[in-house]
Design an enzyme around this catalytic site. Sequence first.
Site, PDB file in Angstrom:
ATOM      1  N   ARG A  31      32.843  50.954  52.768  1.00 29.97           N
ATOM      2  CA  ARG A  31      33.528  52.229  52.502  1.00 29.97           C
ATOM      3  C   ARG A  31      32.983  53.354  53.373  1.00 29.97           C
ATOM      4  NH1 ARG A  31      34.676  51.396  46.082  1.00 29.97           N
ATOM      5  NH2 ARG A  31      36.823  50.725  46.412  1.00 29.97           N
ATOM      6  N   LYS A 202      44.502  38.649  35.301  1.00 32.53           N
ATOM      7  CA  LYS A 202      45.556  38.924  34.323  1.00 32.53           C
ATOM      8  C   LYS A 202      46.917  39.157  34.935  1.00 32.53           C
ATOM      9  CE  LYS A 202      42.684  41.268  30.931  1.00 32.53           C
ATOM     10  NZ  LYS A 202      42.442  42.616  30.432  1.00 32.53           N
ATOM     11  N   GLY A 355      39.619  44.785  45.538  1.00 27.87           N
ATOM     12  CA  GLY A 355      38.196  44.557  45.723  1.00 27.87           C
ATOM     13  C   GLY A 355      37.798  43.093  45.785  1.00 27.87           C
ATOM     14  N   GLY A 378      42.774  49.488  43.003  1.00 23.37           N
ATOM     15  CA  GLY A 378      43.842  50.031  42.161  1.00 23.37           C
ATOM     16  C   GLY A 378      44.813  50.895  42.953  1.00 23.37           C
TER      17      GLY A 378
HETATM   18  P1  AMP Z   1      41.604  40.962  39.216  1.00 22.78           P
HETATM   19  O1  AMP Z   1      40.638  42.097  39.034  1.00 22.78           O
HETATM   20  O2  AMP Z   1      42.711  40.933  38.230  1.00 22.78           O
HETATM   21  O3  AMP Z   1      42.043  40.799  40.643  1.00 22.78           O
HETATM   22  O4  AMP Z   1      40.775  39.660  38.835  1.00 22.78           O
HETATM   23  C1  AMP Z   1      39.661  39.230  39.537  1.00 22.78           C
HETATM   24  C2  AMP Z   1      38.903  38.294  38.657  1.00 22.78           C
HETATM   25  O5  AMP Z   1      39.739  37.204  38.301  1.00 22.78           O
HETATM   26  C3  AMP Z   1      37.702  37.693  39.343  1.00 22.78           C
HETATM   27  O6  AMP Z   1      36.552  38.172  38.710  1.00 22.78           O
HETATM   28  C4  AMP Z   1      37.874  36.199  39.135  1.00 22.78           C
HETATM   29  O7  AMP Z   1      36.689  35.551  38.718  1.00 22.78           O
HETATM   30  C5  AMP Z   1      38.889  36.123  38.023  1.00 22.78           C
HETATM   31  N1  AMP Z   1      39.625  34.856  38.037  1.00 22.78           N
HETATM   32  C6  AMP Z   1      40.269  34.291  39.052  1.00 22.78           C
HETATM   33  N2  AMP Z   1      40.771  33.099  38.707  1.00 22.78           N
HETATM   34  C7  AMP Z   1      40.416  32.891  37.421  1.00 22.78           C
HETATM   35  C8  AMP Z   1      40.638  31.828  36.499  1.00 22.78           C
HETATM   36  N3  AMP Z   1      41.322  30.743  36.838  1.00 22.78           N
HETATM   37  N4  AMP Z   1      40.124  31.965  35.256  1.00 22.78           N
HETATM   38  C9  AMP Z   1      39.431  33.062  34.896  1.00 22.78           C
HETATM   39  N5  AMP Z   1      39.198  34.107  35.713  1.00 22.78           N
HETATM   40  C10 AMP Z   1      39.692  34.016  36.974  1.00 22.78           C
END
Ligand code: AMP
Length: 400
Positions: A31, A202, A355, A378
Amino acid sequence: MITNVEGKRVLVRVDYNVPLNEHFEITDTTRIDRSLPTLRKLLEMGGSLILMAHFGRPQKKRKEDGSIDKTRFTLKHVVPYLSQKLDVQVTFINDCIGENALRATQNMSPGEVILLENTRFYKEEKDGDLEFAAKLSKHGDIYINDAFGAAHRAHASTATVARFFKKENRSFGLLMEAEMDNAQKVMKSPARPCVAIFGGAKVSDKIQLISRFMDFADTIVIGGGMSYTFFKYKEGNIGNSLCEDSHIELAGDLLDKASDYNVEFILPEDSVIADDFKPNANTKIVDSMNIPDGWMGLDVGPMAIQKIKKAIEGAGTIIWNGPLGVFEMEAFAHGSMEIAKAIAQCNAYSLVGGGDSVAAVKASGVSDQISFISTGGGAMLEFLEGKKLPGIQAIEAEDQ
Ligand code: AMP
């Protein structure tokens, strides 16, 4: 960006929310590095700089006695590195408003650089408080916002402060301009086929994004934890994999929309599953529709990787947001690493944002082969979703 800055004090909002280790050393300087072209240009043109930024969440993570943890959350941690990179001794002021701070920024010589203390030491920052923003504005003759990573926040230093500068005296910095140009390039005139790869935990966080990409992507790839909500909709057995029950129907709507819009929708057909959410758990590879009870999908499997790679190889444009597995654990990082390398090797224009996907690209050592890596998590998501970001609106607004 405004170029007429000779002899002027330029108040620049930067994004210095960098990760630190337990010795308060910066573990990823990206950054700061990405702010340098703007700062160097302003200095070359004869301006003096007053930098302001937030750092961490000092209001939420207060000390036991309720006070702000100024040792942990001070922006002073970035001074040595920033001074070295700018080749100027940056003066640190331990407040961002108040008499001392104001006195320091009133009579500056061209080439001087001042860094103000963490704006979030004041709760007024997050409230977007008008009076607080007015005080911040007193530091500069010109306001430049180069903090794309914070542009989705309607905070005092990212948005409200802009009101105190006439339109001709406020602008984006070079990084903000590049972030917007690159995202717009993907959304407005992508080289075809346009492949969007979305992962992460999610589906609820990314529904709008996925839905919006149906309008201009040719292929949408889903990976990571959120893919299991789709498999659940398809009546698969997903064992203990992540699933958002409240979003199963919405996942179905997205699948329907993809078919209506003729968008290829790739779900990872196989998964690396584990019997525990631990780095040394037992693992196996199975069909993603048939995950045994007690097991959970933590990465995309080899067949899925091949399919995604094929889509990447034929792409004209690729956008990637969110890791395809729990990449923080080596056993489940393979999918994200392979996809990062495939994106780096292909000839397509590639934009990586968020990130975690940026961290995955860095870990795979191919960052310099990606066309554009966004500094916004975000902020990039919201920009791509088509939302108006407060930090952008504030610069573009008419004078009040
Ligand atoms: P996000 O902030 O929504 O982009 O999510 C990132 C997070 O999703 C990371 O910390 C990953 O460890 C988690 N992640 C990715 N794939 C999986 C999975 N199959 N099960 C649980 N967590 C996951």
